[in-house]
Design a protein around this motif. Structure first.
Motif, short mmCIF file in Angstrom:
data_model
loop_
_atom_site.label_atom_id
_atom_site.label_comp_id
_atom_site.label_asym_id
_atom_site.label_seq_id
_atom_site.Cartn_x
_atom_site.Cartn_y
_atom_site.Cartn_z
N ILE A 170 0.85 -1.19 0.00
CA ILE A 170 0.00 0.00 0.00
C ILE A 170 0.88 1.24 0.00
CG2 ILE A 170 -1.67 1.35 1.35
CD1 ILE A 170 -2.76 -1.30 2.42
N VAL A 171 0.60 2.17 -0.90
CA VAL A 171 1.32 3.43 -0.94
C VAL A 171 0.66 4.39 0.05
CG1 VAL A 171 1.92 5.44 -2.35
CG2 VAL A 171 2.10 3.13 -3.30
N VAL A 172 1.48 5.06 0.85
CA VAL A 172 0.96 6.01 1.84
C VAL A 172 1.56 7.39 1.59
CG1 VAL A 172 0.59 4.24 3.58
CG2 VAL A 172 2.75 5.47 3.54
N GLU A 173 0.77 8.39 1.92
CA GLU A 173 1.24 9.77 1.86
C GLU A 173 1.99 10.08 3.14
OE1 GLU A 173 -0.80 14.09 2.31
OE2 GLU A 173 -1.63 12.82 0.72
N VAL A 174 3.17 10.68 3.02
CA VAL A 174 3.95 11.06 4.20
C VAL A 174 3.60 12.52 4.53
CG1 VAL A 174 6.24 11.32 5.20
CG2 VAL A 174 5.77 9.43 3.62
N SER A 175 2.71 12.68 5.48
CA SER A 175 2.29 14.02 5.89
C SER A 175 3.43 14.71 6.64
CB SER A 175 1.07 13.93 6.81
OG SER A 175 1.42 13.25 8.01
N SER A 176 3.27 16.00 6.86
CA SER A 176 4.29 16.74 7.63
C SER A 176 4.45 16.14 9.01
CB SER A 176 3.90 18.21 7.73
OG SER A 176 3.85 18.81 6.44
N LEU A 177 3.32 15.77 9.62
CA LEU A 177 3.39 15.17 10.95
C LEU A 177 4.11 13.84 10.93
CD1 LEU A 177 2.67 14.98 13.93
CD2 LEU A 177 0.41 14.13 13.28
N LEU A 178 3.78 12.97 9.96
CA LEU A 178 4.43 11.67 9.89
C LEU A 178 5.93 11.82 9.65
CD1 LEU A 178 4.25 8.62 9.92
CD2 LEU A 178 3.57 8.67 7.50
N ARG A 179 6.29 12.76 8.79
CA ARG A 179 7.72 13.00 8.52
C ARG A 179 8.46 13.40 9.80
NH1 ARG A 179 7.17 16.84 5.14
NH2 ARG A 179 7.63 18.56 6.55
N GLU A 180 7.85 14.30 10.59
CA GLU A 180 8.50 14.75 11.82
C GLU A 180 8.54 13.65 12.87
OE1 GLU A 180 10.17 17.50 12.16
OE2 GLU A 180 9.65 18.04 10.09
N LEU A 181 7.51 12.81 12.91
CA LEU A 181 7.51 11.69 13.85
C LEU A 181 8.62 10.70 13.53
CD1 LEU A 181 3.67 11.03 14.14
CD2 LEU A 181 5.18 11.84 15.98
N ILE A 182 8.82 10.42 12.24
CA ILE A 182 9.90 9.51 11.84
C ILE A 182 11.24 10.10 12.22
CG2 ILE A 182 11.04 8.44 9.86
CD1 ILE A 182 8.25 8.24 8.55
N ALA A 183 11.40 11.40 11.97
CA ALA A 183 12.65 12.07 12.33
C ALA A 183 12.89 12.01 13.84
CB ALA A 183 12.63 13.52 11.85
N ALA A 184 11.82 12.19 14.62
CA ALA A 184 11.95 12.15 16.07
C ALA A 184 12.31 10.75 16.55
CB ALA A 184 10.64 12.60 16.73
N LEU A 185 11.72 9.73 15.94
CA LEU A 185 12.03 8.35 16.33
C LEU A 185 13.49 8.02 16.05
CD1 LEU A 185 10.93 5.71 17.47
CD2 LEU A 185 10.33 5.03 15.13
N SER A 186 14.02 8.58 14.98
CA SER A 186 15.42 8.30 14.62
C SER A 186 16.40 8.83 15.67
CB SER A 186 15.75 8.90 13.25
OG SER A 186 15.80 10.31 13.31
N LYS A 187 15.95 9.81 16.46
CA LYS A 187 16.83 10.42 17.46
C LYS A 187 16.55 9.91 18.87
CE LYS A 187 16.90 14.67 14.71
NZ LYS A 187 16.47 16.09 14.65
N ALA A 188 15.48 9.14 19.02
CA ALA A 188 15.10 8.68 20.35
C ALA A 188 15.74 7.34 20.70
CB ALA A 188 13.57 8.56 20.42
N ASP A 189 15.99 7.15 21.97
CA ASP A 189 16.42 5.84 22.47
C ASP A 189 15.23 4.91 22.37
OD1 ASP A 189 17.06 3.59 23.96
OD2 ASP A 189 18.17 4.72 25.48
#
Length: 260
Positions: A96-115
């Motif tokens: 399934i193709v999903v749209e990466v919203s601004s919120l989803l993009r920032e959440l992924i970025a935040a997860l990349s920096k979190a323990d």
């Protein structure tokens, strides 16, 4: 195999990889689901007899146990979300193709920096799952052939979608008559050579448009006679102009409300 895989206590994990152009992650599979996304760059994801061109505003959900291959079309920052079977955001065994919203993009970025073992990471993961469930969008899917002569032809066009070579030119290149190739396209893919070429051109248009390339330049790069010809074909295929199709979902809804 990544060092940390998703489990019931930590259903969302992420693996970040920075890859150069033309890097290939050979066909493989996981016991967990995967959201394949590049925060920068463009990916080509192939599953079975289908391939998708995935620009930064899009991602693709790959269910568990589905064999997939990933190729970078340019330097890319791959951010793969691994999701445990207990927390699947989508049902079924289809990509399934999903749209990466601004919120989803920032959440992924935040997860990349979190323990990943912290409460913060767990909460971010839950928000990601919630946002994914509402992010399904239209797909630019391209069917792939199984016949060996078509494979040669189609792989070449995937790498150079703007090629002006005719079916007759390709016939000489792959050692078959033009009539034979035309028949093979109809039998193997269910569409004509021209229709298939339009699909891959439209698929390759996605990363160009999301990078902000003018539509006139996109049309020229992909072998269209004019911007209007490209836009007309895009709207005929997807029911929307390129500018509207790649507009974030929330912006489209706002625009529709204003019109009303």
């Amino acid at each position: 195999m990544p060092d940390m895989v998703p489990d019931a206590q930590h259903p969302v994990r992420m693996r970040a990889r920075n890859l150069g152009p033309s890097a290939i992650l050979q066909a493989h599979t996981h016991a967990w689901g995967q959201v394949t996304y590049a925060s920068e760059g463009t990916l080509r994801v192939s599953v079975g007899n289908s391939t998708w061109i995935v620009p930064p505003l899009r991602a693709i959900w790959i269910p568990p146990q589905v064999v997939h291959e990933i190729k970078t079309l340019e330097k890319s920052q791959l951010r793969a979300l691994y999701i445990h079977s207990s927390a699947m955001p989508f049902r079924g065994d289809q990509c399934i193709v999903v749209e990466v919203s601004s919120l989803l993009r920032e959440l992924i970025a935040a997860l990349s920096k979190a323990d990943e073992e912290t409460l913060r990471a767990s909460l971010i993961g839950q928000l990601i799952l919630s946002e994914l469930a509402d992010s399904e969008t239209q797909a630019i899917r391209v069917a792939l052939p199984t016949e060996k002569r078509l494979i040669v032809l189609c792989k070449a066009l995937l790498d150079d979608p703007g090629s002006a070579m005719t079916l007759g030119d390709w016939a000489q290149h792959v050692g078959a008559s033009e009539r034979t190739l035309a028949r093979l396209f109809e039998r193997d893919l269910g569409i004509t050579f021209g229709q298939w070429r339009q699909q891959i051109r439209l698929a390759h248009a996605a990363p160009m448009i999301t990078r902000g390339m003018p539509l006139s330049m996109v049309a020229s790069e992909l072998g269209y006679a004019s911007q209007s010809a490209f836009s007309a074909m895009f709207k005929k295929t997807f029911g929307e102009s390129p500018s509207v199709f790649f507009m974030p979902k929330k912006s489209r809804l706002t625009k529709q409300v204003k019109r009303q």
